[in-house]
Design an enzyme around this catalytic site. Structure first.
Site, PDB file in Angstrom:
ATOM      1  N   GLU A 143      -8.404 -11.659   1.121  1.00 35.94           N
ATOM      2  CA  GLU A 143      -8.830 -11.374   2.488  1.00 35.94           C
ATOM      3  C   GLU A 143      -9.435  -9.981   2.479  1.00 35.94           C
ATOM      4  OE1 GLU A 143      -7.369 -10.228   6.887  1.00 35.94           O
ATOM      5  OE2 GLU A 143      -5.980 -11.482   5.752  1.00 35.94           O
ATOM      6  N   LEU A 144     -10.744  -9.909   2.691  1.00 40.99           N
ATOM      7  CA  LEU A 144     -11.450  -8.654   2.485  1.00 40.99           C
ATOM      8  C   LEU A 144     -11.974  -8.099   3.809  1.00 40.99           C
ATOM      9  CD1 LEU A 144     -13.215  -9.802  -0.784  1.00 40.99           C
ATOM     10  CD2 LEU A 144     -11.002  -8.677  -0.522  1.00 40.99           C
ATOM     11  N   ALA A 150       0.840  -1.192   0.000  1.00 45.47           N
ATOM     12  CA  ALA A 150       0.000   0.000   0.000  1.00 45.47           C
ATOM     13  C   ALA A 150       0.878   1.246   0.000  1.00 45.47           C
ATOM     14  CB  ALA A 150      -0.909  -0.003   1.229  1.00 45.47           C
ATOM     15  N   GLY A 193      -7.492  -6.380   1.549  1.00 44.38           N
ATOM     16  CA  GLY A 193      -8.010  -5.027   1.451  1.00 44.38           C
ATOM     17  C   GLY A 193      -9.527  -5.014   1.468  1.00 44.38           C
ATOM     18  N   SER A 194     -10.104  -3.990   0.892  1.00 42.92           N
ATOM     19  CA  SER A 194     -11.548  -3.808   0.940  1.00 42.92           C
ATOM     20  C   SER A 194     -12.265  -4.731  -0.042  1.00 42.92           C
ATOM     21  CB  SER A 194     -11.899  -2.357   0.614  1.00 42.92           C
ATOM     22  OG  SER A 194     -11.630  -2.087  -0.755  1.00 42.92           O
ATOM     23  N   GLU A 229     -18.814  -2.163   7.599  1.00 46.78           N
ATOM     24  CA  GLU A 229     -17.504  -2.161   8.235  1.00 46.78           C
ATOM     25  C   GLU A 229     -17.099  -0.729   8.613  1.00 46.78           C
ATOM     26  OE1 GLU A 229     -13.179  -4.279   7.630  1.00 46.78           O
ATOM     27  OE2 GLU A 229     -14.208  -3.553   5.836  1.00 46.78           O
TER      28      GLU A 229
END
Length: 463
Positions: free
Chosen positions: A231-232, A159, A209-210, A365
């Site tokens: 993996e969200l 990132a 991430g998202s 979230e």
């Protein structure tokens, strides 16, 4: 002319570091170098791969004194907690190195006379790791070390908010004398990342991430048969039963809600408490929350740093304001936290009661220092509410009854079930999610299965 990446520090809003993105030509060179290096690397004995990876872990830990304040400047975590991420980094890396011989060993079925039969685990090729800023070392190491141990090469796209973490990984492998091209840290734009995925030179993408960004990554790979680990998001629930150890539950759930300013995929974002102990739980939870010290993360006294950006903090402020307008009650007075300033990245922790699942704060979230708490009549209602979510990363049950925890855990749609703990990844267990929390597995022996392909040998030696 390629663009520059500016890392804006949440500490003071200034540019902390600036780097140049690479262009497409440099990207293609990197992918070619990765493939060339991997062709030789996969032939090295596992013991040699382990030696290189262990040396890289040692090199990373030797940089701790520089890494800890860097983390604070990049993403706001207080320096008093910075070393904790490196301890987790080491725990995961050492574990995945240690279990590699067993995890990568050939699978041999029952013998059949005249035949030699086995299933070999072969590396995939080049693995692209797209890592997030919130736990920048932990999330990246989940794939990087086991991918290399399995015989793959690795491209890391970190990132932009934590771009120095990628440079630290590169430096650690340089100090470990890892062969050239096997690990490369690339500063990529979103467009360049998509190019990397569609070239055909990447065989596996592991993204953290998202949900929206995960969909974009998956869309980029739609024309190729590329392995995908995603993996969200999360909206992780906790259920405190009437028989729970109240003090233990409060202490750990406050930490699970607000550590890292709530910026964790598996942070506790909603809590359901048996109505018999609900008043006592809420009172103690709010009292402990008020003890946080919000401030500059470079100050050793600070226990709650800024969120990653003013925009992220404003999103949570909006959720809180909407919940209050819809009838929720706030138990924490932001004025007790002088560093909290509207429009800044500094946001006081908040505990909300009188909440419902009609409110965004209990449904979407938050990824920030806010938690909603609801009373429940018992197990049945708690499980229904815990499952009332588009997410399913982890869930925790607080009880002194092991059998009840296992029984209830079987009813929760989640990747990990905790009993009397939360917000922790055990490297011996599979880290995975259901629903919009993602797909695929990292860590544990199962993590290696997602970084290798099966190849069967069926050899008839007696004719």
């Amino acid at each position: 002319m390629t663009a520059k990446i500016q890392l804006i520090s949440p500490v003071d809003g200034r540019v902390y570091v600036e780097r140049q993105q690479i262009d497409t030509a440099r990207l293609l060179q990197a992918l070619e170098a990765a493939a060339t290096a991997q062709a030789q690397w996969k032939r090295r004995p596992l013991s040699e791969r382990a030696a290189f990876c262990s040396a890289a872990v040692d090199a990373m830990l030797a940089m701790k004194d520089e890494i800890v304040p860097e983390l604070a400047w990049q993403m706001g975590r207080p320096v008093r907690y910075g070393a904790g991420e490196l301890r987790g980094f080491e725990e995961r890396a050492r574990h995945m190195i240690a279990i590699a011989p067993e995890a990568l060993a050939a699978v041999e079925p029952a013998p059949v006379a005249g035949f030699r039969r086995y299933i070999k685990r072969e590396p995939l090729g080049t693995v692209l790791v797209i890592a997030p800023w919130n736990y920048p070392y932990l999330t990246a190491v989940n794939t990087i070390i086991p991918a290399l141990m399995a015989g793959n090469s690795v491209i890391l796209k970190h990132a932009s908010q934590t771009l120095l973490v990628g440079e630290r990984f590169a430096e650690a492998f340089r100090r470990a004398n890892l062969p050239e091209g096997l690990f490369q840290n690339l500063l990529l734009s979103h467009a360049s990342t998509a190019v990397a995925i569609v070239t055909g030179d990447v065989q596996q993408v592991n993204f953290t991430g998202s949900v929206d960004a995960g969909l974009q990554v998956q869309q980029a790979a739609i024309t190729d048969f590329i392995g995908m680990g995603l993996e969200l998001g999360g909206k992780d629930p906790a259920y405190v039963r009437a028989d729970a150890n109240l003090e233990h539950a409060v202490e750990n759930l406050v930490d699970g809600s607000f550590f890292n300013s709530g910026q964790s995929c598996c942070a506790v974002e909603r809590i359901y408490v048996d109505q018999k102990i609900y008043p006592a739980f809420v009172e103690r939870f709010a009292d402990l929350t008020r003890q946080y010290v919000l401030g500059n993360p470079l100050d050793e006294a600070t226990t709650l740093g800024p969120m990653v950006s003013p925009a992220a903090a404003d999103f949570v402020r909006g959720q809180i304001a909407d919940a209050l307008a819809e009838g929720a009650k706030a138990l924490i007075d932001p004025k007790a936290f002088p560093a909290d300033a509207p429009g800044s990245a500094y946001l006081a922790p908040q505990v909300l009661v009188d909440v419902t699942h009609e409110m965004s704060v209990m449904r979407d979230e938050s990824f920030g220092p806010v938690v909603g708490i609801m009373p429940v009549t018992g197990d049945e209602e708690a499980i229904a509410l815990m499952n009332d979510s588009e997410f399913g990363l982890s869930a925790s049950i607080w009880t002194e009854d092991l059998a009840a925890a296992e029984r209830l855990g079987n009813e929760i749609a989640t990747g990990t079930v905790f009993m009397n703990r939360c917000d922790y990844l055990d490297p011996a267990l599979a880290w995975t999610g259901v629903k919009n929390s993602g797909r695929g597995v990292t860590l544990s022996r199962l993590g290696y299965e997602h970084l290798t392909r099966a190849k069967s040998f069926h050899l008839r030696h007696e004719v």
